[in-house]
Scaffold this active site. Structure first.
Site, PDB file in Angstrom:
ATOM      1  N   PRO A  57      30.931  -8.851  14.998  1.00 43.47           N
ATOM      2  CG  PRO A  57      29.550  -9.490  13.087  1.00 43.47           C
ATOM      3  CD  PRO A  57      29.730  -9.424  14.623  1.00 43.47           C
ATOM      4  CG  LEU A  58      33.503  -5.726  16.836  1.00 45.97           C
ATOM      5  CD1 LEU A  58      34.505  -6.307  18.140  1.00 45.97           C
ATOM      6  CD2 LEU A  58      32.390  -4.977  17.697  1.00 45.97           C
ATOM      7  CB  THR A  59      33.280  -1.304  11.119  1.00 47.44           C
ATOM      8  OG1 THR A  59      32.270  -2.344  10.854  1.00 47.44           O
ATOM      9  CG2 THR A  59      33.883  -0.416  10.043  1.00 47.44           C
TER      10      THR A  59
ATOM     11  CD  GLN B 282      28.423  -8.721   9.685  1.00 49.41           C
ATOM     12  OE1 GLN B 282      28.893  -7.444   9.378  1.00 49.41           O
ATOM     13  NE2 GLN B 282      27.541  -8.983  10.702  1.00 49.41           N
TER      14      GLN B 282
ATOM     15  CG  HIS C 287      25.650  -6.969   8.261  1.00 48.18           C
ATOM     16  ND1 HIS C 287      24.599  -6.603   9.148  1.00 48.18           N
ATOM     17  CD2 HIS C 287      26.650  -6.093   8.570  1.00 48.18           C
ATOM     18  CE1 HIS C 287      24.919  -5.633   9.726  1.00 48.18           C
ATOM     19  NE2 HIS C 287      26.009  -5.016   9.505  1.00 48.18           N
TER      20      HIS C 287
ATOM     21  CG  HIS D  57      23.501  -2.731  12.612  1.00 41.42           C
ATOM     22  ND1 HIS D  57      24.824  -2.777  13.068  1.00 41.42           N
ATOM     23  CD2 HIS D  57      22.763  -2.975  13.570  1.00 41.42           C
ATOM     24  CE1 HIS D  57      24.912  -3.577  14.107  1.00 41.42           C
ATOM     25  NE2 HIS D  57      23.392  -3.221  14.554  1.00 41.42           N
TER      26      HIS D  57
ATOM     27  CE1 TYR E 217      25.580   0.422   7.162  1.00 38.89           C
ATOM     28  CE2 TYR E 217      25.548  -1.676   8.684  1.00 38.89           C
ATOM     29  CZ  TYR E 217      26.037  -0.303   8.162  1.00 38.89           C
ATOM     30  OH  TYR E 217      26.798   0.308   8.874  1.00 38.89           O
TER      31      TYR E 217
ATOM     32  NE  ARG F 132      25.408  -8.582  14.066  1.00 39.37           N
ATOM     33  CZ  ARG F 132      26.219  -7.808  14.415  1.00 39.37           C
ATOM     34  NH1 ARG F 132      26.436  -6.496  13.779  1.00 39.37           N
ATOM     35  NH2 ARG F 132      27.032  -7.993  15.600  1.00 39.37           N
TER      36      ARG F 132
ATOM     37  N   GLY G 181      31.035  -7.295  21.888  1.00 37.77           N
ATOM     38  CA  GLY G 181      31.627  -6.386  20.772  1.00 37.77           C
ATOM     39  C   GLY G 181      32.803  -5.386  21.498  1.00 37.77           C
TER      40      GLY G 181
END
Length: 362
Positions: free
Chosen positions: A28-30, A103, A177, A180, A182, A229, A316
């Site tokens: 998952p890549l913002t 995600q 998610h 990280h 969140y 994750r 990633g």
């Protein structure tokens, strides 16, 4: 499920309800290309479909609520327009034979009223000691509003509805998610959970939100379409935990009971001794497909799979710069360099214009 020495990154694997042709998974890549509407667009469909040869694609973190933005331009999954936008993406990926899951995510205290016009929410009233980008410029993170225990079913319902919308948009599954720093992670790790109610204190109570959200997603997709994750020692967003080994063991056991599609352990850097130990614990206690993520190259990814330490590797940055990463690994071709300046926001440059092997050779 320990693998034998014949397994490589380029061999197929059954993951929940899906069969992957290889074990290279796109992280998952913002990338923040959805704009302020958070509605995915044709450029995003092109980006994801370019990477359809991945064993599995995971989308960027996608907002479960309209007031849950942390990056301004990330994709959402909170109304009919966002569903329709993502349907462009899933159709494009599936047309190329790919597999894609979403995600689903809430940023919690990593959000800002300068983006969402509401005070961020969290498990505790402690701000991230840093600044963030908002529509009003760069500002300090705010002290979040503490969620009452009575509000927690509503948070779980946001994730359930997001899973329903992801299914309507054509996704093959969802990932929760829980990493990280969140919202889910803000409950999970004890550096930011000082609660004394049913969602704080013991590890079991801190993990309650993660488990309830996972169960909600399972009610929509079935266990074979759900993954999680976590990142127990990744310090991003000023997070830590006093006993990450116990955290991994408990979560791994609970997810094993649920028979979810896969468990992704997000490392700060996979070969640090403490990260290697966490991977061993996850491997021991999660009986399904284990994916590792965090600084792997081709050689280290191959070794992890061949030795049975992981069943698949999540990449990633390599997938950002190399849409045809699978083909490059298979042929031993050189990799494109990553343009760090174009990671977030902007246009097609640094997003859909990385060369593939045929074009690179022309």
């Amino acid at each position: 499920m320990t693998q034998n020495k014949t397994q490589t990154l380029l061999t197929p694997i059954k993951v929940g309800s899906l069969t992957l042709p290889n074990r290279l998974v796109m992280a998952p890549l913002t990338r923040a290309r959805a704009g302020i509407t958070h509605v995915p667009n044709a450029m995003m469909a092109e980006y994801y479909s370019q990477r359809a040869s991945a064993g599995l694609i995971m989308t960027e973190c996608s907002m479960v609520a309209a007031d849950a933005s942390a990056f301004i331009g990330e994709g959402g999954i909170f109304n009919d327009d966002t569903v329709a936008g993502w349907k462009q993406v899933t159709d494009a990926v599936h047309a190329k034979g790919g597999r894609i899951i979403m995600q689903i995510w809430h940023p919690g205290r990593a959000a800002h009223s300068g983006i969402n016009n509401v005070q961020p929410i969290s498990s505790a009233a402690v701000a991230i000691p840093d600044e963030t980008h908002t529509l009003k410029g760069k500002l300090p993170y705010e002290v979040p509003r503490v969620l009452a225990e009575s509000e927690m079913p509503g948070i779980v319902e946001l994730f359930r509805k997001a899973a329903e919308r992801a299914k309507a948009a054509g996704f093959d599954g969802v990932q929760i998610h829980g990493a990280h720093g969140y919202l889910v992670d803000q409950f999970l790790r004890d550096s930011h959970n000082n609660r004394t109610d049913g969602y704080g204190g013991t590890l079991e109570k801190r993990a309650r939100l993660l488990l309830e959200v996972t169960d909600a997603a399972i009610s929509v997709f079935g266990a074979g379409g759900v993954s999680i994750r976590i990142s127990p020692i990744v310090p991003f967003n000023h997070m830590s935990d006093s006993n990450p080994k116990a955290l991994v063991e408990y979560v791994a056991k609970e997810m094993s009971k649920r028979n979810i599609a896969f468990f992704e352990l997000r490392h700060d850097q996979w070969d640090r001794p403490e990260e290697l130990e966490l991977a061993k614990i996850a491997r021991e206690h999660f009986k399904g497909v284990l994916m590792l993520n965090g600084g792997f190259d081709q050689a280290s990814g191959e070794a992890a799979v061949a030795e049975g330490r992981a069943d698949a590797i999540v990449y990633g940055k390599l997938f950002i710069a190399n849409p045809d990463l699978v083909e490059r690994f298979a042929s031993g071709a050189a990799l494109n360099p990553l343009d760090m300046k174009t990671l977030y926001g902007g246009n097609a440059h640094g997003y859909t214009d990385y060369p593939v092997l045929e074009a690179a050779a022309a």
